[in-house]
Design a protein around this motif. Sequence first.
Motif, short mmCIF file in Angstrom:
data_model
loop_
_atom_site.label_atom_id
_atom_site.label_comp_id
_atom_site.label_asym_id
_atom_site.label_seq_id
_atom_site.Cartn_x
_atom_site.Cartn_y
_atom_site.Cartn_z
N HIS A 279 0.94 -1.20 0.08
CA HIS A 279 0.02 0.05 -0.11
C HIS A 279 0.85 1.23 -0.04
O HIS A 279 0.48 2.31 -0.54
N GLY A 280 2.03 1.18 0.75
CA GLY A 280 2.94 2.24 0.69
C GLY A 280 3.23 2.65 -0.52
O GLY A 280 3.55 3.82 -1.16
N PHE A 281 3.93 1.79 -1.32
CA PHE A 281 4.23 1.99 -2.85
C PHE A 281 3.16 2.34 -3.69
O PHE A 281 3.33 3.17 -4.55
N GLY A 341 14.87 0.03 -0.79
CA GLY A 341 15.40 -0.18 -1.92
C GLY A 341 15.00 -1.25 -2.77
O GLY A 341 14.95 -2.39 -1.93
N THR A 342 14.67 -1.38 -3.85
CA THR A 342 14.33 -2.44 -4.79
C THR A 342 14.41 -2.00 -5.99
O THR A 342 14.72 -0.69 -6.48
N THR A 343 13.97 -3.10 -7.14
CA THR A 343 14.21 -2.82 -8.40
C THR A 343 12.80 -3.07 -8.84
O THR A 343 12.14 -4.03 -8.54
N LEU A 361 8.48 7.24 -7.80
CA LEU A 361 8.56 6.68 -6.40
C LEU A 361 9.84 6.97 -5.68
O LEU A 361 9.67 7.35 -4.53
N HIS A 362 10.95 7.24 -6.22
CA HIS A 362 12.21 7.62 -5.53
C HIS A 362 11.67 9.02 -4.80
O HIS A 362 12.11 8.92 -3.52
N LYS A 363 11.17 9.80 -5.60
CA LYS A 363 11.03 11.21 -4.98
C LYS A 363 10.00 11.32 -4.11
O LYS A 363 10.20 11.75 -3.12
N SER A 368 15.48 4.12 -2.34
CA SER A 368 16.32 3.64 -3.55
C SER A 368 15.26 2.69 -4.57
O SER A 368 14.99 1.71 -4.10
N VAL A 369 14.92 3.28 -5.51
CA VAL A 369 14.37 2.44 -6.37
C VAL A 369 14.89 2.75 -8.14
O VAL A 369 15.06 3.62 -8.60
#
Length: 479
Positions: A279-281, A341-343, A361-363, A368-369
Amino acid sequence: MRLLALLAALALAVTGCSGSDSARPGVLTVGIREPATLLPADLADQAGRLVTGALWTPLADYDAVSGKVTPRAAESITSADRVHWTVKLRPATFHDGTPVTAQSYVDTWKAVAEAHWVSSPVLTKLLRAKEITATAPDTLSIVLDRPSGQVPALLSAPGLVPLPSSVLASRDWNGFAKAPVGNGPYRLDGPWKPGSGGTLKRVGAGQAAEIELRVGEPAAQYDEVKAGTLDLAAEVPGEKHEAMHGDFGNRHASWALPEAAYLVFPVQNPQFADATVRHGFALGVDRAALEAGPLAHQADPAKALLPPVNAPGERAGTCRPCSFDAAAGKALLKQAAFPGGTTVYFGPGAETWTRELVVGLHKALDVSVTASPKAGQPDGPSTLDVKLATASPYELLSELATAAGYTDDVFRQNLALADAAATPEEAGELYRLVENQLLRDLPVAPLWSGHGHAVWSARVHDVTATPFTGPVLAGIGLS
Protein backbone atom coordinates in the motif's frame (compact mmCIF):
# COMPACT_ATOMS: atom_id res chain seq x y z
CA MET A 1 -3.95 29.82 -70.36
CA ARG A 2 -6.28 32.29 -68.56
CA LEU A 3 -9.27 30.78 -70.37
CA LEU A 4 -8.25 27.27 -69.29
CA ALA A 5 -7.84 28.40 -65.69
CA LEU A 6 -11.26 30.08 -65.77
CA LEU A 7 -12.91 26.95 -67.18
CA ALA A 8 -11.23 24.83 -64.48
CA ALA A 9 -12.47 27.17 -61.77
CA LEU A 10 -16.00 27.06 -63.15
CA ALA A 11 -15.91 23.26 -63.26
CA LEU A 12 -14.74 23.19 -59.65
CA ALA A 13 -17.59 25.45 -58.60
CA VAL A 14 -20.18 23.35 -60.41
CA THR A 15 -19.01 20.00 -59.02
CA GLY A 16 -18.39 21.32 -55.52
CA CYS A 17 -15.16 19.29 -55.44
CA SER A 18 -12.20 20.67 -53.53
CA GLY A 19 -9.67 18.43 -55.23
CA SER A 20 -9.98 15.90 -52.39
CA ASP A 21 -11.59 12.50 -52.85
CA SER A 22 -12.74 12.52 -49.21
CA ALA A 23 -16.11 14.04 -50.23
CA ARG A 24 -17.17 11.42 -52.77
CA PRO A 25 -20.84 10.49 -52.23
CA GLY A 26 -21.18 7.32 -50.19
CA VAL A 27 -17.41 6.99 -49.60
CA LEU A 28 -16.05 7.32 -46.06
CA THR A 29 -12.31 7.99 -45.75
CA VAL A 30 -10.65 6.84 -42.52
CA GLY A 31 -7.08 7.37 -41.33
CA ILE A 32 -5.47 4.57 -39.29
CA ARG A 33 -2.04 3.24 -38.38
CA GLU A 34 -0.68 0.17 -40.13
CA PRO A 35 -2.42 -2.87 -38.56
CA ALA A 36 -0.08 -5.44 -37.01
CA THR A 37 -2.16 -8.16 -38.69
CA LEU A 38 -5.66 -8.73 -40.06
CA LEU A 39 -5.91 -12.23 -38.62
CA PRO A 40 -8.71 -11.67 -36.07
CA ALA A 41 -7.59 -14.25 -33.49
CA ASP A 42 -4.11 -12.75 -33.26
CA LEU A 43 -5.00 -9.08 -32.81
CA ALA A 44 -3.95 -6.75 -30.00
CA ASP A 45 -3.74 -3.35 -31.73
CA GLN A 46 -6.37 -0.66 -32.28
CA ALA A 47 -5.94 -0.43 -36.06
CA GLY A 48 -6.29 -4.17 -36.63
CA ARG A 49 -9.37 -4.39 -34.42
CA LEU A 50 -11.01 -1.48 -36.26
CA VAL A 51 -10.56 -3.11 -39.68
CA THR A 52 -11.55 -6.63 -38.64
CA GLY A 53 -14.54 -5.19 -36.76
CA ALA A 54 -15.97 -4.23 -40.18
CA LEU A 55 -14.90 -7.46 -41.91
CA TRP A 56 -16.38 -9.82 -39.31
CA THR A 57 -19.54 -10.09 -37.22
CA PRO A 58 -19.00 -11.71 -33.77
CA LEU A 59 -21.47 -14.14 -32.25
CA ALA A 60 -22.67 -11.41 -29.87
CA ASP A 61 -21.85 -8.10 -28.26
CA TYR A 62 -21.29 -8.08 -24.49
CA ASP A 63 -21.49 -5.10 -22.14
CA ALA A 64 -19.58 -5.91 -18.94
CA VAL A 65 -21.14 -3.03 -16.98
CA SER A 66 -24.73 -4.19 -17.49
CA GLY A 67 -24.02 -7.84 -18.27
CA LYS A 68 -26.21 -7.45 -21.36
CA VAL A 69 -25.64 -9.81 -24.29
CA THR A 70 -26.80 -8.69 -27.74
CA PRO A 71 -26.84 -11.58 -30.24
CA ARG A 72 -25.35 -10.79 -33.64
CA ALA A 73 -24.13 -13.73 -35.73
CA ALA A 74 -25.81 -15.89 -33.11
CA GLU A 75 -29.58 -15.99 -32.85
CA SER A 76 -29.28 -17.19 -29.24
CA ILE A 77 -26.76 -18.43 -26.67
CA THR A 78 -28.53 -20.50 -24.03
CA SER A 79 -28.01 -23.04 -21.26
CA ALA A 80 -30.22 -24.74 -18.68
CA ASP A 81 -27.40 -25.70 -16.32
CA ARG A 82 -24.42 -23.47 -17.33
CA VAL A 83 -22.49 -26.62 -18.30
CA HIS A 84 -24.25 -27.53 -21.55
CA TRP A 85 -24.49 -24.51 -23.88
CA THR A 86 -26.29 -24.22 -27.20
CA VAL A 87 -25.53 -21.56 -29.81
CA LYS A 88 -28.06 -21.12 -32.62
CA LEU A 89 -26.68 -19.28 -35.66
CA ARG A 90 -28.39 -16.85 -38.01
CA PRO A 91 -28.09 -17.67 -41.75
CA ALA A 92 -24.88 -16.09 -43.10
CA THR A 93 -22.23 -16.43 -45.77
CA PHE A 94 -18.56 -15.55 -45.97
CA HIS A 95 -17.43 -12.92 -48.46
CA ASP A 96 -16.30 -15.72 -50.78
CA GLY A 97 -19.90 -16.97 -51.00
CA THR A 98 -19.47 -20.10 -48.87
CA PRO A 99 -21.88 -20.65 -45.96
CA VAL A 100 -21.02 -19.88 -42.35
CA THR A 101 -21.97 -23.02 -40.43
CA ALA A 102 -21.56 -24.36 -36.93
CA GLN A 103 -18.70 -26.48 -38.26
CA SER A 104 -16.97 -23.26 -39.35
CA TYR A 105 -16.74 -22.28 -35.68
CA VAL A 106 -15.69 -25.75 -34.51
CA ASP A 107 -12.84 -25.89 -37.02
CA THR A 108 -11.81 -22.27 -36.46
CA TRP A 109 -11.66 -22.63 -32.69
CA LYS A 110 -9.63 -25.81 -32.98
CA ALA A 111 -7.12 -23.93 -35.14
CA VAL A 112 -7.06 -20.96 -32.75
CA ALA A 113 -6.48 -23.18 -29.70
CA GLU A 114 -3.59 -24.94 -31.43
CA ALA A 115 -1.93 -21.82 -32.85
CA HIS A 116 -1.08 -20.00 -29.59
CA TRP A 117 -2.47 -16.74 -30.94
CA VAL A 118 -3.58 -13.82 -28.78
CA SER A 119 -7.10 -15.26 -28.47
CA SER A 120 -6.01 -18.85 -27.78
CA PRO A 121 -6.29 -18.50 -23.96
CA VAL A 122 -9.97 -17.54 -24.34
CA LEU A 123 -10.58 -21.13 -25.39
CA THR A 124 -7.91 -23.01 -23.45
CA LYS A 125 -7.89 -21.14 -20.11
CA LEU A 126 -11.23 -19.33 -19.88
CA LEU A 127 -13.87 -21.34 -21.78
CA ARG A 128 -12.29 -24.72 -20.94
CA ALA A 129 -14.77 -26.77 -22.95
CA LYS A 130 -14.59 -30.55 -22.78
CA GLU A 131 -16.40 -30.81 -26.09
CA ILE A 132 -17.43 -28.45 -28.91
CA THR A 133 -19.48 -29.98 -31.69
CA ALA A 134 -21.76 -28.98 -34.55
CA THR A 135 -25.01 -30.82 -33.86
CA ALA A 136 -26.67 -29.21 -36.89
CA PRO A 137 -25.51 -26.81 -39.62
CA ASP A 138 -26.85 -23.91 -37.55
CA THR A 139 -26.26 -25.28 -34.03
CA LEU A 140 -23.18 -25.40 -31.82
CA SER A 141 -23.06 -27.55 -28.69
CA ILE A 142 -20.52 -26.65 -25.99
CA VAL A 143 -19.94 -28.83 -22.91
CA LEU A 144 -17.81 -27.26 -20.16
CA ASP A 145 -15.72 -28.85 -17.43
CA ARG A 146 -17.65 -26.86 -14.77
CA PRO A 147 -20.69 -24.54 -14.59
CA SER A 148 -19.94 -21.07 -16.02
CA GLY A 149 -22.19 -18.12 -16.68
CA GLN A 150 -19.40 -16.30 -18.51
CA VAL A 151 -19.87 -18.17 -21.79
CA PRO A 152 -21.79 -15.37 -23.60
CA ALA A 153 -19.08 -12.88 -22.60
CA LEU A 154 -16.33 -15.20 -23.82
CA LEU A 155 -18.05 -16.08 -27.09
CA SER A 156 -18.42 -12.33 -27.78
CA ALA A 157 -14.63 -12.03 -28.02
CA PRO A 158 -13.73 -10.58 -31.45
CA GLY A 159 -10.98 -13.17 -31.84
CA LEU A 160 -13.47 -16.05 -31.95
CA VAL A 161 -15.08 -15.09 -35.26
CA PRO A 162 -15.21 -17.84 -37.94
CA LEU A 163 -12.74 -18.42 -40.75
CA PRO A 164 -13.68 -19.87 -44.16
CA SER A 165 -12.88 -23.48 -45.01
CA SER A 166 -10.31 -22.45 -47.64
CA VAL A 167 -7.81 -21.07 -45.11
CA LEU A 168 -8.63 -23.73 -42.53
CA ALA A 169 -7.56 -26.28 -45.14
CA SER A 170 -4.48 -24.43 -46.41
CA ARG A 171 -3.29 -23.06 -43.05
CA ASP A 172 -1.78 -20.16 -45.02
CA TRP A 173 -2.35 -17.68 -42.21
CA ASN A 174 0.06 -15.06 -43.56
CA GLY A 175 -1.55 -15.12 -46.97
CA PHE A 176 -5.01 -14.91 -45.45
CA ALA A 177 -4.04 -11.89 -43.33
CA LYS A 178 -3.17 -10.04 -46.55
CA ALA A 179 -6.56 -10.77 -48.13
CA PRO A 180 -8.93 -11.70 -45.28
CA VAL A 181 -12.39 -13.14 -45.91
CA GLY A 182 -14.94 -12.53 -43.16
CA ASN A 183 -18.66 -12.70 -42.49
CA GLY A 184 -19.21 -9.01 -41.69
CA PRO A 185 -20.98 -6.04 -43.27
CA TYR A 186 -17.94 -5.09 -45.39
CA ARG A 187 -15.51 -7.05 -47.54
CA LEU A 188 -11.97 -6.08 -48.48
CA ASP A 189 -11.81 -5.10 -52.15
CA GLY A 190 -8.49 -6.61 -53.21
CA PRO A 191 -5.51 -7.39 -50.96
CA TRP A 192 -4.38 -5.11 -48.15
CA LYS A 193 -1.55 -2.80 -49.23
CA PRO A 194 0.99 -2.35 -46.41
CA GLY A 195 1.90 1.29 -45.94
CA SER A 196 -1.09 2.39 -47.99
CA GLY A 197 -4.29 0.68 -46.82
CA GLY A 198 -7.31 -0.82 -48.50
CA THR A 199 -10.92 -0.33 -49.55
CA LEU A 200 -13.95 -1.90 -47.91
CA LYS A 201 -17.10 -2.54 -49.96
CA ARG A 202 -20.51 -2.81 -48.30
CA VAL A 203 -22.11 -6.25 -48.49
CA GLY A 204 -24.38 -6.05 -45.46
CA ALA A 205 -25.84 -3.54 -43.01
CA GLY A 206 -23.61 -0.48 -43.25
CA GLN A 207 -24.24 3.21 -43.86
CA ALA A 208 -21.34 4.03 -46.21
CA ALA A 209 -21.27 2.19 -49.55
CA GLU A 210 -17.48 2.20 -49.46
CA ILE A 211 -14.82 2.85 -46.81
CA GLU A 212 -11.35 3.89 -47.87
CA LEU A 213 -8.80 3.06 -45.17
CA ARG A 214 -5.62 5.13 -45.38
CA VAL A 215 -2.49 4.21 -43.44
CA GLY A 216 -0.49 7.08 -42.00
CA GLU A 217 0.67 8.88 -38.89
CA PRO A 218 -1.99 10.18 -36.48
CA ALA A 219 -0.63 13.76 -36.38
CA ALA A 220 -0.83 14.14 -40.16
CA GLN A 221 -4.25 12.49 -40.29
CA TYR A 222 -5.55 14.84 -37.60
CA ASP A 223 -4.53 17.80 -39.76
CA GLU A 224 -6.15 16.22 -42.82
CA VAL A 225 -9.48 15.90 -41.01
CA LYS A 226 -9.17 19.50 -39.86
CA ALA A 227 -8.50 20.56 -43.47
CA GLY A 228 -11.42 18.51 -44.79
CA THR A 229 -9.35 16.08 -46.87
CA LEU A 230 -10.07 13.10 -44.59
CA ASP A 231 -13.38 12.16 -42.99
CA LEU A 232 -12.19 10.51 -39.77
CA ALA A 233 -8.93 9.94 -37.92
CA ALA A 234 -9.11 6.90 -35.65
CA GLU A 235 -6.28 8.05 -33.36
CA VAL A 236 -5.36 11.43 -31.89
CA PRO A 237 -1.73 12.01 -30.86
CA GLY A 238 -0.95 13.35 -27.41
CA GLU A 239 0.22 16.74 -28.67
CA LYS A 240 -3.24 17.34 -30.16
CA HIS A 241 -5.11 16.33 -27.03
CA GLU A 242 -5.91 19.85 -25.82
CA ALA A 243 -6.40 21.39 -29.27
CA MET A 244 -8.90 18.68 -30.19
CA HIS A 245 -11.72 20.31 -28.22
CA GLY A 246 -11.32 23.68 -29.92
CA ASP A 247 -10.58 22.29 -33.38
CA PHE A 248 -13.53 19.93 -33.56
CA GLY A 249 -16.11 21.00 -30.97
CA ASN A 250 -18.36 17.99 -30.45
CA ARG A 251 -16.87 16.10 -33.41
CA HIS A 252 -14.60 13.93 -31.32
CA ALA A 253 -15.01 10.92 -29.06
CA SER A 254 -13.06 8.80 -26.60
CA TRP A 255 -13.65 5.23 -25.49
CA ALA A 256 -12.13 2.72 -23.08
CA LEU A 257 -9.62 0.34 -24.62
CA PRO A 258 -9.20 -3.30 -23.51
CA GLU A 259 -5.87 -2.63 -21.82
CA ALA A 260 -4.68 -1.69 -18.35
CA ALA A 261 -1.42 -1.48 -16.42
CA TYR A 262 -0.47 -2.59 -12.91
CA LEU A 263 2.42 -2.66 -10.48
CA VAL A 264 2.75 -6.34 -9.53
CA PHE A 265 4.32 -7.22 -6.19
CA PRO A 266 6.11 -10.53 -5.57
CA VAL A 267 4.00 -11.48 -2.55
CA GLN A 268 6.17 -14.54 -1.84
CA ASN A 269 9.19 -12.29 -1.36
CA PRO A 270 9.55 -11.44 2.39
CA GLN A 271 10.35 -7.84 1.45
CA PHE A 272 6.84 -7.45 -0.02
CA ALA A 273 4.91 -10.00 2.07
CA ASP A 274 3.41 -7.25 4.23
CA ALA A 275 0.42 -5.56 2.57
CA THR A 276 1.38 -2.35 4.38
CA VAL A 277 4.50 -2.13 2.19
CA ARG A 278 2.48 -2.73 -0.94
CA HIS A 279 0.00 0.00 0.00
CA GLY A 280 2.89 2.36 0.70
CA PHE A 281 4.28 1.89 -2.80
CA ALA A 282 0.82 2.25 -4.35
CA LEU A 283 0.34 5.62 -2.65
CA GLY A 284 3.71 6.77 -4.00
CA VAL A 285 2.62 6.53 -7.64
CA ASP A 286 1.72 9.83 -9.31
CA ARG A 287 -0.60 8.45 -11.96
CA ALA A 288 -1.59 11.87 -13.28
CA ALA A 289 2.08 12.63 -14.01
CA LEU A 290 2.37 9.39 -15.99
CA GLU A 291 -0.77 10.22 -17.97
CA ALA A 292 0.41 13.71 -18.87
CA GLY A 293 4.03 12.63 -19.42
CA PRO A 294 5.21 9.37 -21.03
CA LEU A 295 1.67 8.10 -21.68
CA ALA A 296 0.92 11.25 -23.73
CA HIS A 297 -2.76 11.50 -22.77
CA GLN A 298 -3.51 8.06 -24.21
CA ALA A 299 -4.54 6.65 -20.83
CA ASP A 300 -6.61 7.42 -17.75
CA PRO A 301 -5.20 7.21 -14.21
CA ALA A 302 -6.71 4.15 -12.52
CA LYS A 303 -9.72 4.77 -10.29
CA ALA A 304 -10.39 1.11 -9.56
CA LEU A 305 -8.74 -2.26 -9.92
CA LEU A 306 -10.96 -3.27 -12.86
CA PRO A 307 -10.77 -0.89 -15.84
CA PRO A 308 -13.98 0.46 -17.44
CA VAL A 309 -13.93 -2.15 -20.21
CA ASN A 310 -14.80 -5.00 -17.83
CA ALA A 311 -16.06 -3.40 -14.62
CA PRO A 312 -19.48 -4.90 -13.75
CA GLY A 313 -22.23 -2.73 -12.27
CA GLU A 314 -21.95 0.64 -10.61
CA ARG A 315 -18.88 1.43 -8.55
CA ALA A 316 -19.27 2.19 -4.85
CA GLY A 317 -16.65 3.99 -2.80
CA THR A 318 -13.20 5.15 -3.79
CA CYS A 319 -10.00 3.29 -4.54
CA ARG A 320 -7.58 4.42 -1.84
CA PRO A 321 -4.57 2.58 -3.38
CA CYS A 322 -5.26 4.51 -6.62
CA SER A 323 -4.54 7.82 -4.84
CA PHE A 324 -1.27 9.74 -4.87
CA ASP A 325 -0.33 10.51 -1.25
CA ALA A 326 3.42 10.65 -0.80
CA ALA A 327 3.29 11.47 2.92
CA ALA A 328 0.96 8.55 3.68
CA GLY A 329 3.06 6.23 1.52
CA LYS A 330 6.26 7.15 3.38
CA ALA A 331 4.51 6.67 6.70
CA LEU A 332 3.35 3.18 5.74
CA LEU A 333 6.84 2.12 4.66
CA LYS A 334 8.23 3.44 7.95
CA GLN A 335 5.51 1.63 9.89
CA ALA A 336 6.42 -1.64 8.14
CA ALA A 337 10.15 -1.03 8.64
CA PHE A 338 10.75 -1.40 4.91
CA PRO A 339 14.51 -1.90 4.50
CA GLY A 340 14.66 0.65 1.66
CA GLY A 341 15.64 -0.20 -1.87
CA THR A 342 14.20 -2.29 -4.67
CA THR A 343 14.20 -2.77 -8.42
CA VAL A 344 11.09 -2.42 -10.58
CA TYR A 345 11.17 -4.65 -13.64
CA PHE A 346 9.53 -3.97 -16.99
CA GLY A 347 8.64 -5.92 -20.11
CA PRO A 348 8.73 -5.00 -23.82
CA GLY A 349 7.14 -1.67 -24.64
CA ALA A 350 6.90 -0.50 -21.03
CA GLU A 351 10.42 0.85 -20.45
CA THR A 352 9.74 4.58 -20.92
CA TRP A 353 6.78 4.89 -18.57
CA THR A 354 8.26 2.41 -16.05
CA ARG A 355 11.43 4.50 -15.73
CA GLU A 356 9.27 7.58 -15.16
CA LEU A 357 7.31 5.63 -12.55
CA VAL A 358 10.54 4.68 -10.78
CA VAL A 359 11.77 8.28 -10.68
CA GLY A 360 8.46 9.31 -9.16
CA LEU A 361 8.54 6.56 -6.53
CA HIS A 362 12.05 7.56 -5.49
CA LYS A 363 11.04 11.20 -5.06
CA ALA A 364 7.75 10.50 -3.34
CA LEU A 365 8.85 7.76 -0.94
CA ASP A 366 12.51 8.67 -0.44
CA VAL A 367 13.67 5.10 -1.05
CA SER A 368 16.13 3.73 -3.57
CA VAL A 369 14.23 2.46 -6.61
CA THR A 370 15.80 1.44 -9.90
CA ALA A 371 14.39 0.04 -13.15
CA SER A 372 15.57 -3.00 -15.09
CA PRO A 373 14.35 -5.21 -17.97
CA LYS A 374 12.46 -8.29 -16.81
CA ALA A 375 14.35 -11.56 -17.12
CA GLY A 376 13.18 -14.73 -15.43
CA GLN A 377 11.32 -14.55 -12.14
CA PRO A 378 11.63 -10.97 -10.79
CA ASP A 379 12.69 -10.53 -7.15
CA GLY A 380 11.03 -7.12 -6.95
CA PRO A 381 7.88 -5.41 -8.25
CA SER A 382 7.24 -5.40 -11.99
CA THR A 383 4.99 -3.41 -14.27
CA LEU A 384 2.38 -5.36 -16.21
CA ASP A 385 0.64 -4.02 -19.30
CA VAL A 386 -2.40 -6.25 -19.87
CA LYS A 387 -4.04 -6.57 -23.30
CA LEU A 388 -7.48 -8.11 -22.84
CA ALA A 389 -9.06 -10.54 -25.31
CA THR A 390 -12.55 -10.44 -23.72
CA ALA A 391 -14.76 -8.13 -21.66
CA SER A 392 -15.13 -10.73 -18.89
CA PRO A 393 -13.71 -9.67 -15.49
CA TYR A 394 -12.68 -13.29 -14.96
CA GLU A 395 -9.90 -12.99 -17.55
CA LEU A 396 -8.21 -10.02 -15.90
CA LEU A 397 -8.69 -11.03 -12.26
CA SER A 398 -7.26 -14.49 -12.79
CA GLU A 399 -4.31 -13.12 -14.78
CA LEU A 400 -3.46 -10.56 -12.09
CA ALA A 401 -3.50 -13.15 -9.31
CA THR A 402 -1.29 -15.47 -11.34
CA ALA A 403 1.19 -12.69 -12.12
CA ALA A 404 1.59 -11.87 -8.41
CA GLY A 405 1.63 -15.45 -7.18
CA TYR A 406 -1.43 -14.64 -5.07
CA THR A 407 -3.09 -17.87 -3.93
CA ASP A 408 -5.56 -16.82 -1.23
CA ASP A 409 -8.29 -19.46 -0.84
CA VAL A 410 -11.16 -16.99 -0.32
CA PHE A 411 -10.15 -15.13 -3.47
CA ARG A 412 -10.08 -18.34 -5.49
CA GLN A 413 -13.44 -19.47 -4.13
CA ASN A 414 -15.18 -16.18 -4.86
CA LEU A 415 -13.66 -15.99 -8.33
CA ALA A 416 -14.93 -19.49 -9.08
CA LEU A 417 -18.37 -18.55 -7.74
CA ALA A 418 -18.44 -15.45 -9.95
CA ASP A 419 -17.58 -17.59 -12.97
CA ALA A 420 -20.38 -20.02 -12.10
CA ALA A 421 -23.00 -17.36 -11.24
CA ALA A 422 -26.39 -17.84 -12.85
CA THR A 423 -27.16 -14.16 -13.50
CA PRO A 424 -25.12 -11.06 -14.45
CA GLU A 425 -26.28 -9.38 -11.25
CA GLU A 426 -25.02 -12.22 -9.07
CA ALA A 427 -21.75 -12.39 -11.00
CA GLY A 428 -21.29 -8.61 -10.67
CA GLU A 429 -21.66 -8.73 -6.89
CA LEU A 430 -19.13 -11.55 -6.60
CA TYR A 431 -16.66 -9.84 -8.90
CA ARG A 432 -16.90 -6.75 -6.70
CA LEU A 433 -16.06 -8.88 -3.66
CA VAL A 434 -13.05 -10.27 -5.49
CA GLU A 435 -11.96 -6.80 -6.60
CA ASN A 436 -12.33 -5.40 -3.08
CA GLN A 437 -10.26 -8.24 -1.64
CA LEU A 438 -7.48 -7.55 -4.12
CA LEU A 439 -7.59 -3.85 -3.26
CA ARG A 440 -7.29 -4.74 0.42
CA ASP A 441 -4.49 -7.31 0.09
CA LEU A 442 -3.00 -5.46 -2.92
CA PRO A 443 -0.89 -8.10 -4.67
CA VAL A 444 -1.16 -5.70 -7.62
CA ALA A 445 -1.65 -1.92 -7.63
CA PRO A 446 -3.73 -0.42 -10.47
CA LEU A 447 -1.89 2.24 -12.47
CA TRP A 448 -3.81 3.24 -15.61
CA SER A 449 -6.18 2.07 -18.33
CA GLY A 450 -5.98 2.89 -22.02
CA HIS A 451 -8.43 4.93 -24.04
CA GLY A 452 -8.80 5.79 -27.70
CA HIS A 453 -9.63 9.08 -29.42
CA ALA A 454 -11.14 9.88 -32.81
CA VAL A 455 -11.99 13.12 -34.62
CA TRP A 456 -14.15 13.59 -37.71
CA SER A 457 -15.22 16.13 -40.30
CA ALA A 458 -18.49 18.05 -40.46
CA ARG A 459 -20.02 15.70 -43.04
CA VAL A 460 -19.71 12.70 -40.73
CA HIS A 461 -22.39 11.70 -38.21
CA ASP A 462 -23.52 8.79 -36.03
CA VAL A 463 -20.04 7.96 -34.74
CA THR A 464 -20.05 5.41 -31.90
CA ALA A 465 -17.17 3.37 -30.52
CA THR A 466 -16.68 0.15 -28.59
CA PRO A 467 -13.62 -1.05 -26.63
CA PHE A 468 -12.72 -3.79 -29.11
CA THR A 469 -13.35 -2.00 -32.41
CA GLY A 470 -12.95 1.70 -31.71
CA PRO A 471 -15.22 3.63 -34.10
CA VAL A 472 -17.90 1.29 -35.47
CA LEU A 473 -17.30 1.79 -39.19
CA ALA A 474 -20.57 0.21 -40.32
CA GLY A 475 -22.59 2.69 -38.28
CA ILE A 476 -20.95 5.91 -39.50
CA GLY A 477 -23.14 8.07 -41.72
CA LEU A 478 -22.28 10.76 -44.26
CA SER A 479 -24.12 13.97 -45.11
